[in-house]
Design an enzyme around this catalytic site. Structure first.
Site, PDB file in Angstrom:
ATOM      1  N   GLN A 250       0.825  -1.215   0.000  1.00  0.00           N
ATOM      2  CA  GLN A 250       0.000   0.000   0.000  1.00  0.00           C
ATOM      3  C   GLN A 250       0.852   1.254   0.000  1.00  0.00           C
ATOM      4  O   GLN A 250       0.512   2.255  -0.622  1.00  0.00           O
ATOM      5  CB  GLN A 250      -0.930   0.006   1.218  1.00  0.00           C
ATOM      6  CG  GLN A 250      -2.054  -0.995   1.130  1.00  0.00           C
ATOM      7  CD  GLN A 250      -2.863  -0.829  -0.146  1.00  0.00           C
ATOM      8  OE1 GLN A 250      -2.812  -1.671  -1.039  1.00  0.00           O
ATOM      9  NE2 GLN A 250      -3.606   0.244  -0.248  1.00  0.00           N
ATOM     10  N   HIS A 253       1.748   2.917  -3.336  1.00  0.00           N
ATOM     11  CA  HIS A 253       0.729   3.600  -4.135  1.00  0.00           C
ATOM     12  C   HIS A 253       1.080   5.071  -4.358  1.00  0.00           C
ATOM     13  O   HIS A 253       0.913   5.606  -5.449  1.00  0.00           O
ATOM     14  CB  HIS A 253      -0.639   3.514  -3.455  1.00  0.00           C
ATOM     15  CG  HIS A 253      -1.456   2.336  -3.899  1.00  0.00           C
ATOM     16  ND1 HIS A 253      -1.965   2.223  -5.166  1.00  0.00           N
ATOM     17  CD2 HIS A 253      -1.847   1.223  -3.239  1.00  0.00           C
ATOM     18  CE1 HIS A 253      -2.634   1.088  -5.274  1.00  0.00           C
ATOM     19  NE2 HIS A 253      -2.574   0.462  -4.123  1.00  0.00           N
ATOM     20  N   GLU A 317      -9.476   1.521   4.887  1.00  0.00           N
ATOM     21  CA  GLU A 317      -9.898   1.041   3.577  1.00  0.00           C
ATOM     22  C   GLU A 317      -9.685  -0.480   3.486  1.00  0.00           C
ATOM     23  O   GLU A 317     -10.572  -1.223   3.093  1.00  0.00           O
ATOM     24  CB  GLU A 317      -9.072   1.747   2.495  1.00  0.00           C
ATOM     25  CG  GLU A 317      -9.369   1.273   1.080  1.00  0.00           C
ATOM     26  CD  GLU A 317      -8.392   1.833   0.071  1.00  0.00           C
ATOM     27  OE1 GLU A 317      -8.704   1.784  -1.127  1.00  0.00           O
ATOM     28  OE2 GLU A 317      -7.305   2.325   0.461  1.00  0.00           O
ATOM     29  N   HIS A 410     -54.217  15.213  -0.078  1.00  0.00           N
ATOM     30  CA  HIS A 410     -53.759  13.829   0.072  1.00  0.00           C
ATOM     31  C   HIS A 410     -54.922  12.936   0.536  1.00  0.00           C
ATOM     32  O   HIS A 410     -55.136  11.847   0.005  1.00  0.00           O
ATOM     33  CB  HIS A 410     -52.627  13.742   1.103  1.00  0.00           C
ATOM     34  CG  HIS A 410     -51.284  14.145   0.575  1.00  0.00           C
ATOM     35  ND1 HIS A 410     -50.998  15.416   0.177  1.00  0.00           N
ATOM     36  CD2 HIS A 410     -50.142  13.420   0.394  1.00  0.00           C
ATOM     37  CE1 HIS A 410     -49.734  15.483  -0.232  1.00  0.00           C
ATOM     38  NE2 HIS A 410     -49.196  14.275  -0.107  1.00  0.00           N
TER      39      HIS A 410
END
Length: 420
Positions: A250, A253, A317, A410
């Protein structure tokens, strides 16, 4: 990575903060580009491609011949890998299809819900140093299964794997547009690029800002986005080299990514740190991963329960449980995008080929958001049908409630039918 031992709970919020990304300064610049694309269409797209990407675009719609050339250029082994990943993703996402079920809430009153594919969706795949063809699988496959009638892909990359994967999942409308101008083109439409109703896909802070701005004007987006992240819970049963590999997968990235290790063992801290350094030195993207590690933490806590309380507060995440009784520990997860159980389930399996979707909530949004799924590409439309006998049953209830709210029209909509 910074090491913190037995932090006080009062300090958790500060300790678990992500790298700050202030998009306020970007908004004026991004807003100007979006407005220009909205007003001037293709001309504006070409202007910004020349300015930002140093590319002179004439016709930015990819021709059929380019797809054939991409397939021919790709190595057979990579094509086979993409096909295997696609099949797993198809299998997992097809299982999410719902059958329409008619529910009779009372005699003569029937209600049901029908999923309908969003008619027009746009997918964005950034360029940069890595051709993210895996994201085309993650977005294009559920869009196709959902029955979206028009799937548009914008990307500045013409890497053969990008075009091959697009064709494989049934995307034929691909445009070589990147950045903010791509988001604007899909959000508003141009002479060449059709307007879409929902935009998906990753991107840098400019693209993220553009998605957020068009979302304010009614164009749906997949979810709030931020830099990628992973958290690992590890005890003495973990394999430190595996944990280090997952953290680095990770960290590479981007420099604004964040990785977090939470452990109950001093030995794990030391062993993982040693493995991290050994693996980091061999990475081609070492400088990127090193910058990300500067944003990252290794945290020692008293026990697994404390670790899970901290990780649920962080809402990562990706969450890896490299610990004993991982299935039991997994029952304690309340906030995470995607969870990876045991020593032999690397996070990269979910990134590429296990079948789950890798488009996930970041920056703590896992407290309220799910990752992309088949549901992301459909609307759920409700239907109801009432017989005359059913209206006699339910009518007085509606009349009483409408009268109590002071909405006489209504109430009258029921009364005229009952009187008839």
């Amino acid at each position: 990575m910074q090491t913190i031992k037995f932090p006080d709970k009062a300090a958790w919020n500060t300790l678990l903060q992500r790298p700050v990304m202030d998009t306020t300064a970007l908004e004026a610049k991004v807003e100007a580009i979006l407005r220009d694309v909205q007003e001037n269409g293709d001309q504006a797209v070409k202007k910004y491609a020349a300015e930002f990407d140093k590319v002179e675009l004439t016709d930015f719609a990819v021709k059929p011949a380019a797809f054939a050339a991409a397939e021919a250029a790709l190595e057979p082994a990579l094509k086979a890998a993409i096909q295997q990943a696609a099949q797993n993703i198809i299998t997992f996402h097809k299982a999410q299809q719902e059958k329409t079920q008619i529910i009779e809430t009372m005699p003569g009153v029937q209600c049901w819900r029908k999923p309908v594919g969003i008619e027009k969706v746009g997918l964005y795949i950034p360029g940069g140093s890595a051709p993210l063809f895996s994201t085309i699988l993650m977005l294009g496959i559920p869009a196709t299964i959902a029955g979206c009638k028009e799937i548009v892909l914008c990307t500045p990359s013409l890497h053969p794997a990008i075009l091959y994967t697009a064709q494989l999942v049934g995307i034929s409308r691909v445009f070589t547009i990147g950045g903010v101008q791509a988001i604007g083109a899909m959000a508003y439409g141009t002479e060449t690029v059709p307007r879409v109703f929902k935009i998906f896909g990753p991107g840098n802070q400019y693209v993220t800002c553009a998605k957020q701005l068009v979302n304010k004007r009614g164009v749906a987006i997949d979810m709030p986005a931020g830099p990628s992240e992973v958290a690992v819970l590890a005890d003495e049963s973990c394999v430190p080299a595996f944990v280090a590999a997952d953290l680095l997968s990770q960290a590479e990235h981007g420099p604004d990514s964040q990785v977090v290790l939470v452990t109950t063992s001093e030995k794990v801290l030391a062993d993982v740190e040693k493995a991290l350094q050994a693996q980091l030195d061999k990475l081609p993207r070492k400088s990127i991963a090193t910058a990300a590690l500067d944003n990252s933490k290794m945290i020692l806590v008293q026990d697994i329960d404390t670790a899970m309380e901290m990780l649920n507060a962080y809402a990562p995440e990706h969450l890896i449980l490299a610990c004993r009784n991982e299935l039991n520990v997994a029952d304690k997860v309340t906030n995470a995008g995607s969870v990876f159980l045991g020593n032999y389930t690397p996070e990269s399996a979910g990134d590429y080929a296990s079948g789950t979707n890798h488009t996930l909530p970041t920056n703590g949004y896992a407290t309220a958001y799910s990752g992309v799924s088949l549901d992301s590409f459909v609307k759920k439309i409700t239907f109801q049908q009432i017989t005359p006998q059913g209206l006699q049953q339910i009518g007085p209830t509606i009349e009483a409630m409408a009268a109590a709210e002071g909405l006489d029209a209504h109430r009258n909509a029921v009364t005229v039918r009952l009187n008839n």
